[in-house]
Structure formats: C-alpha cells, structure tokens
Enzyme design. Structure first.
Site, PDB file in Angstrom:
ATOM      1  N   GLU A  24     -38.023  52.907  11.559  1.00 29.68           N
ATOM      2  CA  GLU A  24     -38.215  52.149  10.140  1.00 29.68           C
ATOM      3  C   GLU A  24     -38.756  50.878  10.234  1.00 29.68           C
ATOM      4  O   GLU A  24     -39.971  50.550   9.661  1.00 29.68           O
ATOM      5  CB  GLU A  24     -36.978  52.400   9.273  1.00 29.68           C
ATOM      6  CG  GLU A  24     -36.400  53.541   9.024  1.00 29.68           C
ATOM      7  CD  GLU A  24     -37.504  54.453   8.154  1.00 29.68           C
ATOM      8  OE1 GLU A  24     -38.204  53.786   7.493  1.00 29.68           O
ATOM      9  OE2 GLU A  24     -37.555  55.542   8.443  1.00 29.68           O
TER      10      GLU A  24
ATOM     11  N   HIS B  70     -46.991  52.749   5.328  1.00 24.12           N
ATOM     12  CA  HIS B  70     -45.661  53.080   6.011  1.00 24.12           C
ATOM     13  C   HIS B  70     -45.706  54.603   6.631  1.00 24.12           C
ATOM     14  O   HIS B  70     -45.101  54.953   7.503  1.00 24.12           O
ATOM     15  CB  HIS B  70     -44.575  52.812   5.352  1.00 24.12           C
ATOM     16  CG  HIS B  70     -43.136  52.996   5.781  1.00 24.12           C
ATOM     17  ND1 HIS B  70     -42.345  52.242   6.063  1.00 24.12           N
ATOM     18  CD2 HIS B  70     -42.535  54.067   5.543  1.00 24.12           C
ATOM     19  CE1 HIS B  70     -41.401  52.616   6.623  1.00 24.12           C
ATOM     20  NE2 HIS B  70     -41.058  53.898   6.336  1.00 24.12           N
ATOM     21  N   GLU B  71     -46.016  55.485   5.615  1.00 20.74           N
ATOM     22  CA  GLU B  71     -45.930  57.020   5.943  1.00 20.74           C
ATOM     23  C   GLU B  71     -46.932  57.157   6.847  1.00 20.74           C
ATOM     24  O   GLU B  71     -46.561  58.257   8.190  1.00 20.74           O
ATOM     25  CB  GLU B  71     -46.234  57.803   4.615  1.00 20.74           C
ATOM     26  CG  GLU B  71     -45.033  57.496   3.644  1.00 20.74           C
ATOM     27  CD  GLU B  71     -43.512  57.750   4.171  1.00 20.74           C
ATOM     28  OE1 GLU B  71     -43.445  58.603   5.059  1.00 20.74           O
ATOM     29  OE2 GLU B  71     -42.606  57.051   3.575  1.00 20.74           O
TER      30      GLU B  71
ATOM     31  N   HIS C 171     -45.719  56.480  10.622  1.00 21.12           N
ATOM     32  CA  HIS C 171     -44.635  57.265  11.095  1.00 21.12           C
ATOM     33  C   HIS C 171     -45.701  58.399  11.715  1.00 21.12           C
ATOM     34  O   HIS C 171     -45.147  58.765  12.713  1.00 21.12           O
ATOM     35  CB  HIS C 171     -43.955  57.888   9.831  1.00 21.12           C
ATOM     36  CG  HIS C 171     -42.676  57.216   9.614  1.00 21.12           C
ATOM     37  ND1 HIS C 171     -41.677  56.479  10.615  1.00 21.12           N
ATOM     38  CD2 HIS C 171     -42.168  56.839   8.234  1.00 21.12           C
ATOM     39  CE1 HIS C 171     -40.986  55.849  10.049  1.00 21.12           C
ATOM     40  NE2 HIS C 171     -41.032  56.097   8.629  1.00 21.12           N
TER      41      HIS C 171
END
Lengths: 404, 188
Positions: free
Chosen positions: A227, A143-144, A147
C-alpha cells in the site's frame, strides 16, 4: 516477472518464502500425525495449493469482480472516469487500456485486479464518483494502476492462495487430530509409546492453531508494504500527492461500508472496507496502514514527487527508522517536480435529489426496526413489520400477492 | 585440458547471453520512448479535432465574441498546417493555439447559460483530459528517455550500446512559454 516487482522486492520475497515454509511444515505435520507418512502429507498439501493457485491465476479476476458485483462500463457511460484511467495508463506506460468497472454502492472505495498488466481491471464505487473531484479521482486511479504496474495483484493473490491453503488445512487437521485423540484412532490403541505420541499430538495441535495466525500476520505485513509503495507510485504518476491525500481523507471520513466486500477480498481495496474507529496506529492485524498516516506522508512530500521524496516524507513521519522503498527503486527515478492543482473542470456528478435522499433515509429507518422490505413489480416498496404473522401480503397498489 | 575447454565454452556462452539480454533491453527502452513520443502526437491531433466542435457549440451563445472565436479557429488551422514542419514550428503553433484557447475559455466566464450546457461540459472534460494526456505523455517520454540514457551511459551496458550504435536521446523540454501553460479549462 520478479523484475517488475522492483521495489520492496527482497522483503516481499522473504515474507512469501516464510508463508511457503509454513505451508510445507503444515503438510509435514499432517503427514506425520494423520497419515503415518510425511511424503503423503506434503503431496496432499501441494496438490491443494496447486489447484487453488491455478484457479486464482486463471479465473481469479472474474471471480473477484463477480463477488463485488461490479459492472463493466464503456467510454460513453462515464467519459470522465474513462479519461482519467486513460491518463493514468499513459502516465504509467501500460500497454493496454485496463477494463473499467463500477460498483453501485454509496461507500467510497476502489480496487484493481488482473494477473498481469495486459489483463488488468480497475473498479470504483459509484459513491466515489459522486464525492471526489477530478484530482482526487485521478490520485485514486493512479494508486490502483500502481498496484497493477507493481504486480501487486499477482503477488497478493499468490499470498492469498498460500494463506487460504494454510487456513483450510489447519482447520481440518486440528479437528481430525482432536477427534482422533478422543475416540481412540488406530494410533492411540497401540499400548506402547503412548506418552511420546501424546506429546507429538499436542505439539501438532498447537502448531496447527498457531500457523494460520502467523500466516495472517505475514499476509497483512506484505499488504501494508504494498500500500505504501502504491501511494508513492501514485504520487509519481500524477505529480500531485495532494490529490490522493485529500481523496484518502474523504474515504476515511465516510461511514458507509461496502456491502459486497468480504474478508478475503479486503486487501485489494484502496482502503480497508472493514476499518473501525480507534484502532491502534501500527495495528498488526490490518491489511492497510492507517489512513491518517498515509495522508500525513503524502502531505509531507514537500520537494517533489519522486520515490526519494516519498521515502523522506515516510522517515519524517516515522521519526527515522527504516524506509519503505528499496534503494534500487529510489535510484531508478530521477528528481521529479510537482504540478499545480487542476482547476476544477466540470462540476461533480449530480448529487441524489432531496426526494431520493429522504427515501434512502426512511428505508434505512425501516430496516433498523427489523421491517422486511419487498419490492413489488409495480414499483411499490412494501414494508412488513416484524410482528407480521401471515405468510402472504397483498400489494395495496396493484393487488399482487407476495409471500413473506 | 578438456575441463579448461568446457570452462572457456561456459564463460563464452554466459557472455553471449548477457550480451543478448542487454541488447534486447536497450531495444525495449528505445521503443518505449518512441511510443511515448507517438502518444504526444496522438493527443495534439485530438486537440485539433476537438476545437471545431467547441467553436460550434460556443458560437450560438457568444454573439459578441466573433474575434476570439476566429482567433481560435485560425490558430488551430495554423497548428494543423505546422504538423510535420519541424519541432520548432510545431511547438510555436501549438503554443499560439493554447493561448487563443485560454482566452476563449476565460471569456466563457461571462456566459452562465453556456456553463450549464451539457454538450459544452462534455467538450470541456475532453479538452481538460487531452491537455492532461499531453503532459502525461511528455512526462512518460522523459522518464523513458532517462532510463534509456542511463542504460546507454552506464557500465557495463554502455559497452554493448557503443558496439551496436545506441545513442542517448534528447529530453522533451517545453520551449514556448505559452505551451507550458496549458489552457486553463476552468470557469468556476
């Protein structure tokens, strides 16, 4: 650069432009109301915005890491974390290995920073490393990295600067207008056209009060969109949405708050560090979508791990309506299958021993009762009661004198 | 007349810019796929490097598993020899190595002392991660090939690809059944 912010591109761009328009309007109002010249107001606004942007662009990541009290680690400090980040680096096709940081905090959270994929950092809390298994940690790291790869860090810091400039300018402008009106500035001393001026003043003040609120709402809207996209990308990288889903569940269940987070840095974390129980599901003032919803979407990804599967799952959870990922992005990824669960390889990080935990609880109790704690150099923790009057206290073990 | 001339020049300039941009993006995508392929090799080599350590650590605990250990060592040596011997031979050797490894790691189940050994746990994490990296490299390679192939086959970039000799690449499918099942590094 914009080519990289593929998915959600247009909607994000519209929202950023809206924020920019708000900023220009504020500058215009300040110019008209305070400086007698719209141009002067605009120039001041742009200069402030430019300075803040430059700082955010060149020093933003180091400031952010310092604020969250993260320490950089090497491969040998935590081989498993390093390996997982490297796995996700390979899966996402990042060219350079991101720097890895650990925040010593029992709270469960993580964030990514860095203005470009070549200069990226990932930070996780030590609590996260203790509580999550390998698959879950992989989901969070994915997920990071998502980003970073989607250029969300750059987008969000640009928006953050816009928001900050709007808030600061509005704050000072309302006060100056207000006191100017009360104490009779140079404008109100002129007899003619007093009423028209008053109306302009009123509109100006109302706008100055409303603009930051609008800016916040836009900012939160962008943050929530990104998100969802990062969740979808995480599923795509790991081919295993369940990892992130079960990690989010653990993160949501944990009560510990991250001490080093503040309102400005909140959107950067994987979950909102200030979330409260019982908030409305589609809360407009939240930086993140509700965790339960994110988990439901990830768990509904039955057929595969492609963007299209996430999009379908999103529609299913939301009972139709518009999706979150742009059709172009969905088309750029072919059909993608899921993988099986990782057999749990190594045991988790050793949990803190019983003694340590008891000590932690008792410290907490002292703190709750307003006792002050002083760490003596000999290792003793002095607990000073709130009623303690004297300015100094002696350590019972080594005799050092501490001032209270 | 001069106006028409300028328009023609403008159109040509725009076309040339588009041509260059398409060519560059084709090169970029091809290199991306190549890098991903190289990454697979790196990770396979890393697996070969890890195995002697693993065997060394395990040997002291497993007095009665000499055959299993030898099978792993042999398979590893064979796999190392097969490097550069064509994709077919290589994937067969790697598949056999995977099989021998998973057999060894299944036997570990009977040795609780070994499972508490820090050195072994570290090796186990490395092996798990290496297996993951192999499959993620393969995944990224296939993703890159998909993008590259789309670009070489879709209009208008296929025109540029045809003129400059870009051909579609092959996906990396797993051919040997044993290779598809990465050794289960699990004993708990």
């Amino acid at each position: 650069m914009w080519e990289q912010i593929r998915a959600n591109q247009i909607r994000s761009v519209i929202l950023v432009v809206a924020m920019g328009a708000l900023l220009i309007l504020i500058g215009y109002f300040i110019g008209v109301a305070l400086l007698d010249s719209a141009i002067a107001g605009l120039i001041i606004t742009l200069v402030i915005w430019l300075v803040m942007s430059l700082i955010a662009f060149f020093r933003g990541d180091s400031i952010f890491l310092a604020l969250s009290r993260a320490r950089k680690i090497k491969r040998d400090d935590h081989p498993r974390l390093y390996n997982i980040v490297e796995e996700m680096k390979i899966a996402s096709g990042l060219e350079k290995m991101p720097d890895i940081y650990i925040i010593d905090d029992p709270a469960l959270n993580a964030f990514a920073t860095g203005r470009s994929p070549e200069r990226a950092s990932v930070a996780v809390t030590s609590g996260l490393l203790q509580k999550l298994n390998r698959d879950e940690l992989q989901g969070v790291i994915a997920h990071e990295i998502a980003h970073v790869k989607n250029r969300d860090v750059l987008l969000m810091s640009m928006c953050g600067v816009l928001l900050g400039t709007i808030v600061i300018l509005a704050f000072f402008a309302t006060r100056m207008l207000f006191f100017g009106a009360i104490f009779g500035g140079r404008r109100s001393s002129s007899a003619g056209g007093g009423q028209a001026q008053l109306i302009i003043l009123a509109i100006g003040i109302a706008f100055m009060i409303l603009a930051p609120i609008f800016a916040y709402l836009i900012y939160f809207a962008i943050s929530r969109k990104r998100e969802y996209l990062a969740d979808a990308t995480s599923a795509l990288y790991t081919r295993y949405p369940e990892g992130l889903a079960s990690a989010l569940e653990k993160l949501g269940g944990s009560k510990a708050e991250l001490k080093s987070a503040n309102k400005a840095t909140a959107p950067m974390y994987i979950i909102n560090p200030f979330r409260k129980k019982g908030r409305a599901a589609a809360d407009l003032t939240s930086t993140h979508p509700p965790i339960s919803e994110r988990v439901r979407i990830l768990r509904s990804m039955a057929g595969g791990a492609a963007f299209a599967d996430y999009e379908n799952a999103y529609r299913q959870v939301h009972k139709g309506g518009k999706g979150v990922i742009s059709p172009a992005a969905v088309a750029s990824v072919g059909a993608v299958g899921l993988r099986a669960a990782e057999p749990e390889a190594a045991p988790r990080e050793p949990e803190p021993s019983k003694v340590e935990r008891t000590r932690e609880v008792s410290d907490l109790m002292w703190k709750l009762n307003d006792y002050k704690t002083i760490n003596c150099a000999c290792g003793t923790k002095l607990k000073v009661p709130p009623k303690f009057k004297s300015g100094q206290v002696k350590c019972p073990h080594c005799g050092r004198i501490h001032s209270v | 007349m001069p106006i028409v001339g300028w328009i023609i020049i403008g159109v040509v300039v725009v076309l040339v810019i588009i041509l260059f941009a398409t060519y560059n993006s084709l090169v970029r995508l091809r290199n991306q796929a190549k890098n991903a392929w190289a990454q697979i090799d790196v990770q396979l080599k890393r697996r070969h490097d890890l195995i002697p350590n693993l065997v060394e650590t395990v040997r002291g605990y497993m007095k009665h598993e000499r055959e299993t250990l030898e099978a792993v060592t042999n398979a590893r040596n064979m796999a190392q020899k097969a490097v550069g011997g064509g994709v077919g031979a290589q994937s067969k050797a790697e598949g056999e190595l995977s099989g021998a490894l998973s057999k060894l790691l299944a036997v570990v189940e009977n040795y609780p002392d070994l499972k508490a050994n820090q050195n072994f746990l570290a090796l186990q994490e490395e092996l798990t991660s290496t297996e993951n990296k192999i499959s993620f490299s393969r995944q990224f390679y296939n993703d890159s090939v998909l993008k590259y192939n789309n670009k070489t086959q879709m209009f208008p970039s296929n025109v540029v690809a045809g003129m400059t000799g870009f051909k579609a690449s092959e996906f990396f499918e797993v051919e040997v059944a044993a290779e598809r099942e990465a050794p289960k590094v699990s004993f708990s």
